[in-house]
Design a protein around this motif. Structure first.
Motif, PDB file in Angstrom:
ATOM      1  N   UNK A  69      79.136  62.748 -25.095  1.00 34.23           N
ATOM      2  CA  UNK A  69      79.316  64.150 -24.711  1.00 34.23           C
ATOM      3  C   UNK A  69      80.032  64.305 -23.377  1.00 34.23           C
ATOM      4  N   UNK A  70      79.801  63.359 -22.461  1.00 29.77           N
ATOM      5  CA  UNK A  70      80.407  63.438 -21.133  1.00 29.77           C
ATOM      6  C   UNK A  70      80.453  62.045 -20.521  1.00 29.77           C
ATOM      7  N   UNK A  71      81.418  61.844 -19.623  1.00 30.30           N
ATOM      8  CA  UNK A  71      81.573  60.576 -18.905  1.00 30.30           C
ATOM      9  C   UNK A  71      81.681  60.892 -17.429  1.00 30.30           C
ATOM     10  N   UNK A  72      80.907  60.193 -16.627  1.00 22.10           N
ATOM     11  CA  UNK A  72      80.944  60.369 -15.176  1.00 22.10           C
ATOM     12  C   UNK A  72      80.975  58.994 -14.526  1.00 22.10           C
ATOM     13  N   UNK A  73      81.687  58.888 -13.402  1.00 20.71           N
ATOM     14  CA  UNK A  73      81.715  57.606 -12.696  1.00 20.71           C
ATOM     15  C   UNK A  73      81.236  57.790 -11.260  1.00 20.71           C
ATOM     16  N   UNK A  74      80.696  56.694 -10.732  1.00 24.41           N
ATOM     17  CA  UNK A  74      80.211  56.691  -9.348  1.00 24.41           C
ATOM     18  C   UNK A  74      80.659  55.396  -8.697  1.00 24.41           C
ATOM     19  N   UNK A  75      81.222  55.511  -7.515  1.00 20.21           N
ATOM     20  CA  UNK A  75      81.698  54.354  -6.746  1.00 20.21           C
ATOM     21  C   UNK A  75      82.778  53.568  -7.485  1.00 20.21           C
ATOM     22  N   UNK A  76      83.587  54.272  -8.283  1.00 19.76           N
ATOM     23  CA  UNK A  76      84.723  53.667  -8.978  1.00 19.76           C
ATOM     24  C   UNK A  76      85.948  54.531  -8.709  1.00 19.76           C
ATOM     25  N   UNK A  77      87.094  53.886  -8.541  1.00 19.20           N
ATOM     26  CA  UNK A  77      88.345  54.618  -8.396  1.00 19.20           C
ATOM     27  C   UNK A  77      89.009  54.674  -9.756  1.00 19.20           C
ATOM     28  N   UNK A  78      88.742  55.728 -10.488  1.00 19.88           N
ATOM     29  CA  UNK A  78      89.206  55.847 -11.873  1.00 19.88           C
ATOM     30  C   UNK A  78      90.717  55.965 -11.991  1.00 19.88           C
ATOM     31  N   UNK A  79      91.410  56.294 -10.928  1.00 23.84           N
ATOM     32  CA  UNK A  79      92.873  56.391 -10.962  1.00 23.84           C
ATOM     33  C   UNK A  79      93.543  55.050 -10.672  1.00 23.84           C
TER      34      UNK A  79
END
Length: 154
Positions: free
Chosen positions: A72-82
């Motif tokens: 349903x949703x994706x969230x990241x923490x302490x990651x540079x998704x770009x």
């Protein structure tokens, strides 16, 4: 070893998948969130732990795909998704049930990075894709207690 293919539909199954994926390398650019399909797919280079602990242990990595459905949703923490070229080291995958059968799948990476998937229910597939290559190093952890792994060259 034959190619591995696993499906996880509950927390016990997910623990088996997580065991096989411990210390897998994931390039940020190989993580694909497809919201219209409610799916997250990633390509990994998993360490072949089963091959490493056998009598004539070989250190190898295998190209593997990991798919999560009903996301349903994706969230990241302490990651540079770009930062698409950054390589992450997957430590484990956990599931926290919130409203049965739904919950959150958390992929935990070394360095404190996390990817959280909010899911309707657990529906996970791991599949080796074919390419296998030797590696000179066996991943090591400070709290490692397995004698077979402790004896492995680092």
């Amino acid at each position: 070893m034959d190619q591995l293919k696993l499906v996880a539909l509950d927390q016990d199954d997910l623990e088996i998948v997580a065991t096989h994926l411990q210390d897998a390398h994931v390039k940020v650019g190989d993580v694909h969130w497809r919201p219209q399909e409610k799916r997250l797919v990633m390509g990994l280079n998993r360490f072949d732990w089963e091959g490493a602990v056998c009598e004539n242990g070989h250190f190898r990595r295998r190209r593997t795909a990991l798919r999560f459905d009903r996301v349903l949703a994706v969230k990241c923490r302490n990651l540079e998704c770009q930062a698409k070229e950054v390589i992450l080291n997957l430590l484990t995958i956990e599931f926290v049930e919130t409203a049965s059968p739904g919950g959150s799948v958390v992929l935990i990476f070394s360095g404190g990075g996390e990817l959280r998937l909010d899911v309707e229910c657990l529906e996970v597939e791991l599949a080796d894709l074919g390419p296998v290559w030797d590696t000179t190093a066996c991943p090591a952890h400070e709290d490692q207690t397995s004698p077979a792994l402790s004896a492995a060259p680092r």
